[in-house]
Scaffold this motif. Sequence first.
Motif, short mmCIF file in Angstrom:
data_model
loop_
_atom_site.label_atom_id
_atom_site.label_comp_id
_atom_site.label_asym_id
_atom_site.label_seq_id
_atom_site.Cartn_x
_atom_site.Cartn_y
_atom_site.Cartn_z
N VAL A 11 -41.56 3.22 57.35
CA VAL A 11 -40.58 1.90 57.36
C VAL A 11 -40.34 1.14 58.88
N MET A 14 -40.32 7.59 54.92
CA MET A 14 -38.80 7.33 54.22
C MET A 14 -37.88 8.03 55.57
N LEU A 23 -33.40 8.39 56.24
CA LEU A 23 -31.89 8.55 55.92
C LEU A 23 -31.20 8.27 57.58
N ARG A 48 -38.31 3.23 47.75
CA ARG A 48 -36.87 3.54 47.37
C ARG A 48 -35.50 3.48 48.47
N GLN A 49 -34.14 3.54 48.26
CA GLN A 49 -33.46 3.77 49.08
C GLN A 49 -31.98 4.83 47.82
N ASP A 50 -31.90 6.34 49.40
CA ASP A 50 -30.59 6.62 48.79
C ASP A 50 -29.55 6.53 49.24
N TYR A 51 -28.41 6.57 48.89
CA TYR A 51 -27.24 6.79 49.85
C TYR A 51 -26.08 8.07 49.38
N TYR A 57 -28.50 7.22 54.02
CA TYR A 57 -28.95 6.56 53.67
C TYR A 57 -30.29 7.46 53.76
N LEU A 64 -34.09 6.51 52.61
CA LEU A 64 -34.73 5.13 52.85
C LEU A 64 -36.44 5.69 53.41
N ARG A 65 -36.95 5.69 51.72
CA ARG A 65 -38.54 5.79 51.50
C ARG A 65 -39.31 4.36 50.90
#
Length: 158
Positions: free
Chosen positions: A32, A1, A3, A130-133, A124, A126-127
Amino acid sequence: MFLPFLFRSRRDARCSLPRPWQLLLVWLIGLVSVSTPVPALTLDDTFSAASLRQELQFLRDGNGQLDLAAALHSDGWQALPDNPGFGFDVAPYWFRTRIDNSSTQTQHLLLEIANPLLDDVRVYLLRSDRQDYVRMGDDIPFAQRPVVHHHYVVPLIL
């Protein structure tokens, strides 16, 4: 993941007031694909807290034009020096690290960015699936922060 997060000053470069660092901070958590090896903090069942200082790498974005994908695949990443001093540079900086959870349980963590003077903070996560922000900073109402705190704090679930 992964981030990643961004800290950026909105003040004009000609401003006579001291500028906080303009930072684009990239946190890489898990697996990643990137162009160079990324130091990792490995969590185990006894983990409670840690500084990411030894695991951080940085990238100076001289013209401020890198997007997330370009930054992640850049060959310009460097280890964070013992006494980092980025001064009042107008260029954004990206930072990255990786956090691996090897414990037998889910880890609920808080990522603290202890510089409340940053105007624009973008994180950010990053997994592989999915990607969270998250965006924080002076332009965002304080109550909209993911954790209401005088520093920038982002919850992480690993």
